[in-house]
Write a protein that holds these residues in place. Structure first.
Motif, PDB file in Angstrom:
ATOM      1  N   GLU A 147       0.249  -0.882   0.122  1.00  0.00           N
ATOM      2  CA  GLU A 147       0.161  -0.523  -0.113  1.00  0.00           C
ATOM      3  C   GLU A 147       0.861   1.186   0.067  1.00  0.00           C
ATOM      4  OE1 GLU A 147      -2.435  -0.182   3.437  1.00  0.00           O
ATOM      5  OE2 GLU A 147      -3.458  -1.897   2.496  1.00  0.00           O
ATOM      6  N   LEU A 205      -1.895   0.306  -4.630  1.00  0.00           N
ATOM      7  CA  LEU A 205      -0.626   1.555  -3.485  1.00  0.00           C
ATOM      8  C   LEU A 205      -1.816   2.402  -2.856  1.00  0.00           C
ATOM      9  CD1 LEU A 205       2.149   1.633  -5.170  1.00  0.00           C
ATOM     10  CD2 LEU A 205       2.096   1.124  -3.771  1.00  0.00           C
ATOM     11  N   ARG A 206      -1.493   3.069  -1.718  1.00  0.00           N
ATOM     12  CA  ARG A 206      -2.466   4.060  -1.697  1.00  0.00           C
ATOM     13  C   ARG A 206      -1.036   5.483  -1.588  1.00  0.00           C
ATOM     14  NH1 ARG A 206      -5.707   0.492  -2.247  1.00  0.00           N
ATOM     15  NH2 ARG A 206      -7.495   0.400  -1.412  1.00  0.00           N
ATOM     16  N   GLU A 207      -0.335   5.417  -1.261  1.00  0.00           N
ATOM     17  CA  GLU A 207       1.257   6.289  -0.927  1.00  0.00           C
ATOM     18  C   GLU A 207       1.737   6.470  -1.580  1.00  0.00           C
ATOM     19  OE1 GLU A 207       1.784   7.333   3.224  1.00  0.00           O
ATOM     20  OE2 GLU A 207      -0.094   7.345   3.523  1.00  0.00           O
ATOM     21  N   LEU A 208       2.527   7.066  -3.171  1.00  0.00           N
ATOM     22  CA  LEU A 208       3.542   7.183  -3.802  1.00  0.00           C
ATOM     23  C   LEU A 208       4.790   7.650  -3.325  1.00  0.00           C
ATOM     24  CD1 LEU A 208       5.233   4.914  -5.848  1.00  0.00           C
ATOM     25  CD2 LEU A 208       3.758   6.402  -7.627  1.00  0.00           C
ATOM     26  N   CYS A 229       3.010   5.811 -13.619  1.00  0.00           N
ATOM     27  CA  CYS A 229       2.612   5.384 -12.656  1.00  0.00           C
ATOM     28  C   CYS A 229       1.334   5.702 -11.576  1.00  0.00           C
ATOM     29  CB  CYS A 229       3.582   5.880 -11.245  1.00  0.00           C
ATOM     30  SG  CYS A 229       4.991   6.190 -11.666  1.00  0.00           S
ATOM     31  N   THR A 253      -2.189   3.689 -10.359  1.00  0.00           N
ATOM     32  CA  THR A 253      -2.046   3.215  -9.284  1.00  0.00           C
ATOM     33  C   THR A 253      -3.647   4.289  -8.775  1.00  0.00           C
ATOM     34  OG1 THR A 253      -0.782   4.980  -8.700  1.00  0.00           O
ATOM     35  CG2 THR A 253       0.514   2.517  -8.480  1.00  0.00           C
ATOM     36  N   LEU A 263      -5.059   5.558  -5.741  1.00  0.00           N
ATOM     37  CA  LEU A 263      -3.394   6.601  -4.467  1.00  0.00           C
ATOM     38  C   LEU A 263      -3.967   7.693  -4.387  1.00  0.00           C
ATOM     39  CD1 LEU A 263      -0.474   6.206  -4.188  1.00  0.00           C
ATOM     40  CD2 LEU A 263      -0.172   7.956  -6.174  1.00  0.00           C
ATOM     41  N   PHE A 299       0.662  11.316  -3.225  1.00  0.00           N
ATOM     42  CA  PHE A 299       1.924  10.843  -3.841  1.00  0.00           C
ATOM     43  C   PHE A 299       2.867  12.485  -3.217  1.00  0.00           C
ATOM     44  CE2 PHE A 299       3.793  13.228  -7.580  1.00  0.00           C
ATOM     45  CZ  PHE A 299       4.635  11.505  -8.478  1.00  0.00           C
ATOM     46  N   LEU A 305      -5.509  10.135 -11.287  1.00  0.00           N
ATOM     47  CA  LEU A 305      -5.757  10.327  -9.923  1.00  0.00           C
ATOM     48  C   LEU A 305      -7.004  10.790  -9.053  1.00  0.00           C
ATOM     49  CD1 LEU A 305      -1.779  11.258  -8.641  1.00  0.00           C
ATOM     50  CD2 LEU A 305      -3.026   8.496  -8.863  1.00  0.00           C
ATOM     51  N   LEU A 347      -6.369  11.456  -4.969  1.00  0.00           N
ATOM     52  CA  LEU A 347      -5.547  12.231  -4.198  1.00  0.00           C
ATOM     53  C   LEU A 347      -6.157  13.135  -3.726  1.00  0.00           C
ATOM     54  CD1 LEU A 347      -2.899  12.446  -4.585  1.00  0.00           C
ATOM     55  CD2 LEU A 347      -3.180  13.986  -6.725  1.00  0.00           C
TER      56      LEU A 347
END
Length: 426
Positions: free
Chosen positions: A269, A293-296, A311, A315, A318, A321, A345, A348
């Motif tokens: 995640e 993924l929740r956070e990148l 990316c 995701t 997400l 970011f 996103l 976001l």
């Protein structure tokens, strides 16, 4: 022998017997006095009059702020054993007092004898351990005997771990050579920290994969200042529980040297991305892992917007970011995409930008305008909640946001959005 001599000898024996008897009485009295004194101390000591649950909380609050205290006779919790029997009994009845500690190598004399006793006091409770320095195999082997208890493991390789010219570093590279851990099933957090001096750590890719394979319930894996040696790892690993993977160098993302190529992480995640992951390598990782993924977080100094877009498309869920050192034209393309593509996103919530201190001349006058417009549109469409922008240097006046931009950002703040600018004297 005369009667007088015999009488005197008999009397001496009688006196010796009486002295021995009195010594026994004295010893008994001293022992009874000690017991009475302990009982009096227990009556007078407020700690011993408290329920064990309360005294345990008090003792736990006495623990040092250092997250990993080094075992020392004059420090907590060892010092509690030297106050009185009551305090010692209380301290020994609280496993949590003994479950968190650091070992700094070379370790203190006697630690090998103390450590098994210390670990016995934990009564099988989860351990949080930090190992720091050039490892002593005998001490590390004791830790591995309790590997099933390990919940948090942090390993540091300081600057003193340096390979000398012509030296054999296998002792460092394989620090579990005598007794490899067999079960790390309770391990939740693994943190490996190299040296800021040379970013080395006594591990290879194979070591990391082996450690993660022994820890099927691992949730978080952090690698700080790590440059792993590729020793020909032959097998990859599918880890179904890992939720957070972080590669860091300094304050931002970095490092790796290929570890991601050997991992499939379907539960991931949060990812602080390695700085050497190419577009094709990212595609392979996403295809094999399909991570939710929740956070990148990524370092994008050598990336173009095409990589950003890949990316983002991979995701869709997400929520946060964070980007470091992206080129200004690439950031502007990102702002435009956030404005024009509502499907990009959609969830976001937080955007964090660390401005690069190079190519400042590429920062156009439209940079802040596109940023504020993108935030305003996203605020209306998707409810973005936070924006952070910082710089390690002070922007020149010509590159600072103008009054109109600042007014637009203030309006977003009034609407409830959290905005933070650390870019100099704004």
């Amino acid at each position: 022998m005369s009667s007088a001599e015999e009488e005197l000898r008999t009397r001496l024996i009688e006196l010796d017997n009486e002295i021995d008897a009195q010594k026994t009485v004295l010893l008994n009295l001293e022992h009874e006095k000690c017991l009475v004194q302990r009982r009096l101390n227990a009556v007078l000591d407020p700690i011993t009059r408290l329920p064990l649950e309360i005294s345990s909380l008090i003792f736990m609050m006495l623990q040092p702020r250092d997250p990993f205290p080094i075992p020392r006779p004059n420090k907590m919790p060892m010092v509690l054993l030297n106050v009185c029997n009551s305090w010692s009994n209380i301290a020994l009845s609280i496993p949590a007092l003994w479950t968190t500690f650091a070992i700094l190598f070379p370790c203190a004399k006697g630690l090998k004898d103390l450590l098994p006793v210390w670990l016995e006091r934990t009564r099988g409770q989860p351990l949080s351990v930090c190992l720091d320095g050039v490892f002593d195999h005998d001490v590390v082997d004791i830790i591995w005997k309790h590997g099933k208890q390990l919940k948090y493991l942090e390993i540091w390789a300081e600057d003193r771990i340096k390979k000398k010219a012509g030296a054999d570093d296998s002792r460092v590279m394989r620090f579990w050579e005598k007794m490899p851990p067999e079960d790390l099933s309770s391990l939740k957090v693994l943190k490996l920290c190299g040296s800021s001096w040379d970013r080395t750590l006594p591990f290879s890719i194979r070591h990391i994969v082996e450690l993660m394979n022994l820890a099927p319930n691992l949730n978080d894996c952090f690698l700080q200042e790590v440059r792993l040696a590729d020793d020909g790892c032959r097998a990859g690993l599918v880890h179904s529980k890992l939720r957070r993977l972080s590669f860091r160098r300094g304050n931002g993302p970095g490092g790796d040297n290929g570890l991601v190529h050997y991992l499939s992480l379907p539960a991931l995640e949060v990812l602080c991305m390695p700085d050497r992951l190419s577009t094709s390598e990212w595609d392979v990782f996403v295809e094999e892992s399909s991570p939710p993924l929740r956070e990148l977080e990524l370092l994008a100094s050598h990336s173009d917007f095409a990589f950003f877009k890949k990316c983002f498309e991979a995701t869709p869920d997400l929520e946060r970011f964070e980007v470091w050192s992206a080129k200004y034209p690439v950031l502007e393309e990102m702002f435009e995409a956030l404005m024009l593509s509502p499907d990009l996103l959609p969830n976001l919530s937080t955007l964090v930008i660390h401005l690069p201190n190079i190519e400042l001349f590429n920062m156009s006058n439209s940079f802040w305008k596109k940023l504020s417009t993108a935030l305003a549109i996203r605020r209306r469409r998707t409810g973005i909640r936070e924006f952070h922008c910082d710089s390690t240097f002070e922007l020149p006046p010509s590159k600072m946001p103008g009054l109109g931009i600042l007014d637009a950002l203030k309006e977003l703040r009034r609407d409830g959005m959290k905005i933070q600018l650390n870019i100099g004297a704004a």
